[in-house]
Design a protein around this motif. Structure first.
Motif, PDB file in Angstrom:
ATOM      1  N   ASN A 166       0.819  -1.209   0.000  1.00 15.70           N
ATOM      2  CA  ASN A 166       0.000   0.000   0.000  1.00 15.70           C
ATOM      3  C   ASN A 166       0.859   1.268   0.000  1.00 15.70           C
ATOM      4  O   ASN A 166       0.962   1.962   1.020  1.00 15.70           O
ATOM      5  CB  ASN A 166      -0.925  -0.001   1.230  1.00 15.70           C
ATOM      6  CG  ASN A 166      -1.870  -1.175   1.253  1.00 15.70           C
ATOM      7  OD1 ASN A 166      -2.718  -1.321   0.372  1.00 15.70           O
ATOM      8  ND2 ASN A 166      -1.735  -2.025   2.263  1.00 15.70           N
ATOM      9  N   PRO A 167       1.480   1.598  -1.126  1.00 13.18           N
ATOM     10  CA  PRO A 167       2.313   2.802  -1.163  1.00 13.18           C
ATOM     11  C   PRO A 167       1.530   4.083  -0.906  1.00 13.18           C
ATOM     12  O   PRO A 167       2.105   5.090  -0.492  1.00 13.18           O
ATOM     13  CB  PRO A 167       2.903   2.784  -2.577  1.00 13.18           C
ATOM     14  CG  PRO A 167       2.044   1.863  -3.359  1.00 13.18           C
ATOM     15  CD  PRO A 167       1.503   0.864  -2.392  1.00 13.18           C
ATOM     16  N   GLU A 168       0.218   4.037  -1.121  1.00 12.42           N
ATOM     17  CA  GLU A 168      -0.601   5.225  -0.875  1.00 12.42           C
ATOM     18  C   GLU A 168      -0.642   5.600   0.609  1.00 12.42           C
ATOM     19  O   GLU A 168      -0.998   6.730   0.967  1.00 12.42           O
ATOM     20  CB  GLU A 168      -2.030   5.018  -1.401  1.00 12.42           C
ATOM     21  CG  GLU A 168      -2.814   3.913  -0.724  1.00 12.42           C
ATOM     22  CD  GLU A 168      -2.551   2.516  -1.302  1.00 12.42           C
ATOM     23  OE1 GLU A 168      -3.259   1.586  -0.894  1.00 12.42           O
ATOM     24  OE2 GLU A 168      -1.640   2.387  -2.151  1.00 12.42           O
ATOM     25  N   LYS A 169      -0.257   4.659   1.472  1.00 14.99           N
ATOM     26  CA  LYS A 169      -0.240   4.927   2.913  1.00 14.99           C
ATOM     27  C   LYS A 169       1.145   5.339   3.417  1.00 14.99           C
ATOM     28  O   LYS A 169       1.352   5.484   4.618  1.00 14.99           O
ATOM     29  CB  LYS A 169      -0.703   3.686   3.678  1.00 14.99           C
ATOM     30  CG  LYS A 169      -2.147   3.291   3.402  1.00 14.99           C
ATOM     31  CD  LYS A 169      -2.543   2.066   4.205  1.00 14.99           C
ATOM     32  CE  LYS A 169      -3.986   1.664   3.930  1.00 14.99           C
ATOM     33  NZ  LYS A 169      -4.390   0.456   4.695  1.00 14.99           N
ATOM     34  N   ALA A 170       2.091   5.534   2.510  1.00 16.89           N
ATOM     35  CA  ALA A 170       3.478   5.804   2.909  1.00 16.89           C
ATOM     36  C   ALA A 170       3.856   7.273   2.726  1.00 16.89           C
ATOM     37  O   ALA A 170       4.940   7.609   2.267  1.00 16.89           O
ATOM     38  CB  ALA A 170       4.421   4.914   2.106  1.00 16.89           C
ATOM     39  N   ALA A 171       2.968   8.180   3.128  1.00 15.75           N
ATOM     40  CA  ALA A 171       3.206   9.616   2.936  1.00 15.75           C
ATOM     41  C   ALA A 171       4.468  10.081   3.649  1.00 15.75           C
ATOM     42  O   ALA A 171       5.246  10.882   3.100  1.00 15.75           O
ATOM     43  CB  ALA A 171       2.001  10.412   3.422  1.00 15.75           C
ATOM     44  N   ASP A 172       4.693   9.604   4.865  1.00 16.56           N
ATOM     45  CA  ASP A 172       5.881  10.035   5.610  1.00 16.56           C
ATOM     46  C   ASP A 172       7.163   9.526   4.965  1.00 16.56           C
ATOM     47  O   ASP A 172       8.190  10.221   4.943  1.00 16.56           O
ATOM     48  CB  ASP A 172       5.807   9.588   7.073  1.00 16.56           C
ATOM     49  CG  ASP A 172       5.673   8.085   7.225  1.00 16.56           C
ATOM     50  OD1 ASP A 172       5.172   7.422   6.284  1.00 16.56           O
ATOM     51  OD2 ASP A 172       6.060   7.555   8.286  1.00 16.56           O
ATOM     52  N   PHE A 173       7.116   8.315   4.411  1.00 17.36           N
ATOM     53  CA  PHE A 173       8.263   7.744   3.704  1.00 17.36           C
ATOM     54  C   PHE A 173       8.558   8.571   2.447  1.00 17.36           C
ATOM     55  O   PHE A 173       9.710   8.922   2.164  1.00 17.36           O
ATOM     56  CB  PHE A 173       7.967   6.289   3.358  1.00 17.36           C
ATOM     57  CG  PHE A 173       9.127   5.506   2.801  1.00 17.36           C
ATOM     58  CD1 PHE A 173      10.440   5.921   2.973  1.00 17.36           C
ATOM     59  CD2 PHE A 173       8.905   4.329   2.091  1.00 17.36           C
ATOM     60  CE1 PHE A 173      11.501   5.194   2.458  1.00 17.36           C
ATOM     61  CE2 PHE A 173       9.953   3.590   1.577  1.00 17.36           C
ATOM     62  CZ  PHE A 173      11.254   4.035   1.750  1.00 17.36           C
ATOM     63  N   LYS A 174       7.521   8.904   1.706  1.00 22.28           N
ATOM     64  CA  LYS A 174       7.681   9.717   0.499  1.00 22.28           C
ATOM     65  C   LYS A 174       8.291  11.080   0.839  1.00 22.28           C
ATOM     66  O   LYS A 174       9.155  11.580   0.112  1.00 22.28           O
ATOM     67  CB  LYS A 174       6.337   9.902  -0.195  1.00 22.28           C
ATOM     68  CG  LYS A 174       5.765   8.628  -0.781  1.00 22.28           C
ATOM     69  CD  LYS A 174       4.372   8.869  -1.352  1.00 22.28           C
ATOM     70  CE  LYS A 174       3.732   7.579  -1.835  1.00 22.28           C
ATOM     71  NZ  LYS A 174       2.342   7.789  -2.301  1.00 22.28           N
ATOM     72  N   GLN A 175       7.854  11.645   1.951  1.00 24.31           N
ATOM     73  CA  GLN A 175       8.380  12.953   2.348  1.00 24.31           C
ATOM     74  C   GLN A 175       9.852  12.858   2.722  1.00 24.31           C
ATOM     75  O   GLN A 175      10.647  13.746   2.388  1.00 24.31           O
ATOM     76  CB  GLN A 175       7.578  13.508   3.531  1.00 24.31           C
ATOM     77  CG  GLN A 175       7.928  14.945   3.891  1.00 24.31           C
ATOM     78  CD  GLN A 175       7.661  15.913   2.753  1.00 24.31           C
ATOM     79  OE1 GLN A 175       6.566  15.913   2.178  1.00 24.31           O
ATOM     80  NE2 GLN A 175       8.654  16.733   2.401  1.00 24.31           N
ATOM     81  N   GLN A 176      10.216  11.782   3.403  1.00 20.57           N
ATOM     82  CA  GLN A 176      11.621  11.587   3.764  1.00 20.57           C
ATOM     83  C   GLN A 176      12.494  11.432   2.527  1.00 20.57           C
ATOM     84  O   GLN A 176      13.593  11.988   2.452  1.00 20.57           O
ATOM     85  CB  GLN A 176      11.765  10.361   4.672  1.00 20.57           C
ATOM     86  CG  GLN A 176      13.164  10.169   5.235  1.00 20.57           C
ATOM     87  CD  GLN A 176      13.234   9.065   6.270  1.00 20.57           C
ATOM     88  OE1 GLN A 176      12.279   8.306   6.465  1.00 20.57           O
ATOM     89  NE2 GLN A 176      14.365   8.957   6.943  1.00 20.57           N
ATOM     90  N   ILE A 177      12.010  10.689   1.555  1.00 20.63           N
ATOM     91  CA  ILE A 177      12.738  10.523   0.291  1.00 20.63           C
ATOM     92  C   ILE A 177      12.934  11.871  -0.394  1.00 20.63           C
ATOM     93  O   ILE A 177      14.023  12.202  -0.877  1.00 20.63           O
ATOM     94  CB  ILE A 177      11.975   9.548  -0.635  1.00 20.63           C
ATOM     95  CG1 ILE A 177      11.984   8.138  -0.049  1.00 20.63           C
ATOM     96  CG2 ILE A 177      12.572   9.556  -2.041  1.00 20.63           C
ATOM     97  CD1 ILE A 177      10.987   7.203  -0.703  1.00 20.63           C
TER      98      ILE A 177
END
Length: 292
Positions: free
Chosen positions: A34-45
């Motif tokens: 569920n990449p749609e639930k990985a907002a914090d990970f995306k922000q860190q990237i």
């Protein structure tokens, strides 16, 4: 720079591994259900300007694995390194564990890895180049009740990886197992939850995990080892990770099978005393209650 596919990157070891490879300058494809639930990970990237790309993949499903890997290779070219990290944990006695849970753990931890391996191998074999790293566990070498279901999946992963290494060495494709000990992850904390059981081992191991996690190392330690292994030229098959991994294996190896069964089948009082004398851990239930 290598192109690296890592499974199970939504949290824990997988996420830290994706970050470690990204920071080292590699192009990373971080897959999860569920990449749609990985907002914090995306922000860190984004904040770190890393070449880490999130992809949707469910390792339990043939079509999902094929679609994800086909998309990656079409958009970015061949995959140099596959890190099979996706995994789930279930614990309980053999009698009380539902059949569906046995199947679910094997589907993700064992068959999921095989699906990904089979998807990347034709290109790796054709090019006589590549590296497959399977994230196992010390539970893939040592069985503690009530972790039999999880251990069974990791024992199977260890066995197929050993066979795979023999298949692929003539094609210049390296294969390795990374075997973490007790690591401070959400999965490990799940083991510390004590469920009602006919069998005392479920309760006792829960107490042992609660106490052990107080000094457990972070998942970044495992990520750093995976990166180190990937960037090396070694053909070494197994890499224990964490301060307790090798000592625990050596301790298990000091007993024959019957002694090991007896050690884990002791009465509560004898077991808690043995844990304290062997590991220096007081995980008795009365202590746990006082600390709540």
């Amino acid at each position: 720079m290598k192109t690296v596919l890592i499974t199970g990157t939504s949290r824990g070891i997988g996420r830290e591994t994706a970050l470690a490879f990204g920071r080292a300058g590699h192009k990373v494809f971080a897959s999860m259900r569920n990449p749609e639930k990985a907002a914090d990970f995306k922000q860190q990237i984004k904040d770190e300007s890393l070449s880490v790309h999130l992809y949707k993949m469910d390792v339990d499903r043939d079509e999902s694995v094929k679609h994800c890997i086909d998309s990656i290779t079409k958009e970015h070219g061949l995959i140099d390194i596959l890190v099979n990290n996706a995994g789930i944990e279930r614990h309980g006695s053999v009698e009380e564990m539902p059949m569906a849970e046995f199947k679910a753990v094997m589907e993700t931890n064992y068959f999921g890895a095989i699906r990904c391996i089979k998807a990347v191998l034709p290109a790796m074999r054709k090019n006589k180049n590549g590296f497959i790293i399977n994230v196992s566990s010390m539970a893939g070498k040592i069985v503690l009740s009530p972790l039999g279901t999880y251990s069974a999946s990791k024992f199977a992963l260890e066995a197929i990886t050993e066979a795979l290494a023999q298949d692929l060495k003539p094609y210049n494709i390296r294969v390795s197992l990374v075997e973490p000990g007790i690591i401070n992850t959400e999965m490990a904390f799940g083991i510390s939850k004590n469920d009602e059981s006919f069998y005392p081992q479920a309760r006792r191991i829960g107490h042992f995990w609660v106490e052990s996690l107080k000094s457990a190392v972070p998942p970044s330690l495992v990520a750093d080892k995976i990166l180190e292994v990937a960037e090396s030229r070694s053909w070494q098959l197994r890499y224990p990770v964490g301060p307790d991994a090798e000592p625990f294996w050596n301790w298990r190896s000091s007993m024959n099978d019957e002694q090991w069964v007896d050690w884990n089948a002791q009465s509560d009082e004898d077991w808690y005393n043995a844990v304290e004398s062997t590991f220096g851990l007081n995980c008795r239930p009365e202590k746990m209650e006082k600390e709540k």
